[in-house]
Scaffold this motif. Structure first.
Motif: not given
Length: 570
Positions: A432, A458, A461, A475
């Motif tokens: 993140f 991302l 994550a 996130y």
């Protein structure tokens, strides 16, 4: 021929036992020479000098190699020597023969367990001191062998299970292998079952079990592991006496599990209960307790979690004070010192965001760099220290806008990810942070590769377990922003649709009283309004309006209940 071979084998024994060179007996040439020596007689029993010398070589080999064949061969060769002169064989061999009589042993008898244990302890100490992976693996094999030769109802089995589990935990902390953690939990279950209810160390075995279950919960997010960790922790506190020197340890372990439950459920009551228990741990810990810094740090970590929910400045100041106390009590070479430094750096960054005091940011960078400098490259906390220094640089970037800071942050986080295996509980946070950093750098430079990579990490994550983690909304909302940014650059409707889905999931997983809920609603509303402008779908406009209204109401509510509603992004 006989005398020459005897001399060669004895020379190898001297090099191993006196000079400390195990390769002298482990080398293939050693086996060739001892085999040639044995071939000079039709039976070793006919020449006790040869039987004794050859038997000693195999015995010394088995002490270094943990090879069952070496063990059996040594006892076969030394048996006729024992029958004539018992005092000439090694003490451990004499004890085995005294108990069982000389003969052939297909498996090692119980009396060998202390031998394997003593050897394993030495190897484990070497591994902990020098980081020797081969020594660690051999130590675990030896501890395992000691357990295997010990009957289930033997009084020493509990201790030997404890030795093996301690070595496995050390290897897990170094390598992060799930198989080691699963084996560790199984061993600790066995240890608890093997210990009588009134065993004086039973609370410690329960605490160890609770700790291992917490570790697995942090990796997999399985609710049963956390529930069982809480049960074991509560049982430990309930069964340990109020004046026991390890009561603080039991309380601190239970408090840590309660904190995880609070993070999982989002309930402030769970966090308050965790803080109460952790304060008890600090209160009952003797002033000179070597674990007192750990209790202070555990309390500070839970206060940090509560601060992230409530924004109470008192919690933030208390965290800083507790960590400084922990550092004052922690030697410069203590393995936990880097973690305390990194946590203090993070706290000072957050306080800088609240107060704007330049000294807090300067001190955060100073202790963050110290944390990285004093952490060995193979230390399990190094990745975390790298990430924390990156967080402090990110705060400074927000103040100065220096592009060099963004580049340094990206490098630090990539190093942290290289050190962090898949499934590690901290990996989603590092992903993140890297994604957020690359998105900001894209906004500065316009390099589309940065934006594409930001979206990829991302997404990783978001997809990392556990899916109900309290950080998941952050996130998701950052993924939504990155996807909207790429849509603005490329015009791809797929990105806008994915941004809306991520925003909807962020809102759905954020508690109604969470200080970040307003941001989640705002990001979703912007994406919906953008799609309405593109497609003319009235449902998108209506939902965007409702979302905007909810965002304003949420902001109004949190601003009246907390001095500061939003913590800086991690």
């Amino acid at each position: 021929m006989r005398e020459r071979l005897l001399g060669q084998v004895r020379a190898r024994l001297r090099r191993c036992t006196i000079d400390g060179d195990p390769t002298a007996v482990l080398a293939p040439e050693a086996l060739i020479e001892v085999a040639a020596l044995l071939e000079t007689v039709s039976s070793p029993a006919e020449d006790l000098e040869i039987a004794h010398t050859a038997g000693l070589l195999y015995w010394v080999r088995c002490l270094s190699s943990n090879d069952q064949r070496d063990f059996s061969t040594a006892l076969d060769l030394l048996a006729p020597v024992y029958q004539v002169r018992p005092g000439m064989v090694p003490d451990q061999v004499q004890a085995i023969f005294d108990e069982h009589g000389p003969g052939t042993f297909e498996t090692a008898p119980l009396e060998t367990a202390p031998l394997w244990t003593a050897r394993a302890v030495g190897l484990l100490e070497d591994a902990m001191r020098a980081g020797d992976p081969a020594a660690l693996d051999t130590a675990i094999d030896l501890f395992q062998q000691a357990v295997e030769v010990t009957p289930v109802d033997h009084p020493d089995r509990v201790v030997r299970l404890g030795n093996l589990s301690a070595a496995l935990q050390f290897r897990f902390e170094r390598r992060g292998q799930a198989d080691d953690l699963n084996a560790l939990i199984d061993l600790r279950h066995q240890t608890v079952r093997a210990a009588p209810i009134d065993h004086p160390d039973r609370p410690m075995y329960l605490v160890n079990l609770s700790t291992a279950l917490r570790l697995r919960f942090e990796r997999t997010g399985q609710p049963d592991d956390l529930d069982n960790a809480l049960t074991a922790g509560r049982d430990a506190v309930a069964t340990i006496s109020t004046d026991h020197p390890h009561r603080a340890w039991c309380l601190s372990t239970l408090g840590g599990a309660l904190c995880l439950q609070g993070e999982r459920t989002g309930q402030l009551d769970d966090l308050d209960a965790a803080i109460d228990v952790l304060r008890q741990a600090v209160r009952v810990a003797p002033a000179r307790d070597p674990d007192r810094p750990a209790y202070l740090a555990n309390l500070s970590a839970t206060l940090q979690t509560r601060f992230e929910r409530t924004g109470q400045t008192d919690d933030l100041n208390a965290i800083s004070d507790l960590l400084r106390q922990a550092l004052e009590l922690t030697p410069a070479d203590h393995p936990n010192r880097p973690a305390y430094l990194a946590t203090l750096s993070n706290t000072l960054c957050i306080r800088y965001g609240r107060t704007g005091q330049p000294d807090d940011l300067d001190n955060a960078l100073t202790v963050g760099r110290e944390a990285v400098t004093v952490t060995p490259t193979d230390h399990p906390h190094r990745a975390w220290c790298l990430s924390t220094l990156g967080a402090a640089l990110r705060v400074r970037f927000g103040r100065t806008g220096q592009p060099d800071d963004l580049n340094a942050i990206s490098d630090l986080l990539r190093q942290a990810l290289e050190l962090t295996p898949a499934g590690h509980p901290n990996r989603p946070a590092y992903l993140f942070d890297l994604g957020a950093t690359l998105r900001i750098r894209f906004e500065r430079t316009g390099q589309i590769d940065d934006l594409n990579t930001a979206i990829d990490v991302l997404q990783q994550a978001v997809e990392s377990p556990p899916t109900d983690h309290s950080n998941r909304p952050a996130y998701l909302v950052n993924l939504s922003v990155a996807l909207q940014t790429r849509f603005e650059r490329t015009g791809r409707l797929e990105d806008l649709n994915a941004a809306i889905k991520a925003g909807q999931n962020a809102v759905a997983t954020t508690p109604t009283d969470h200080p970040e809920r307003a941001q989640c609603l705002s990001v979703l509303g912007i994406a919906l309004r953008t799609r309405f402008e593109l497609t003319g779908q009235i449902d998108d406009l209506n939902t965007a309006i409702r979302t905007s209204q909810d965002s304003e109401e949420t902001t109004s509510t949190t601003s009246t209940t907390s001095a500061a509603e939003t913590t800086p992004p991690p």
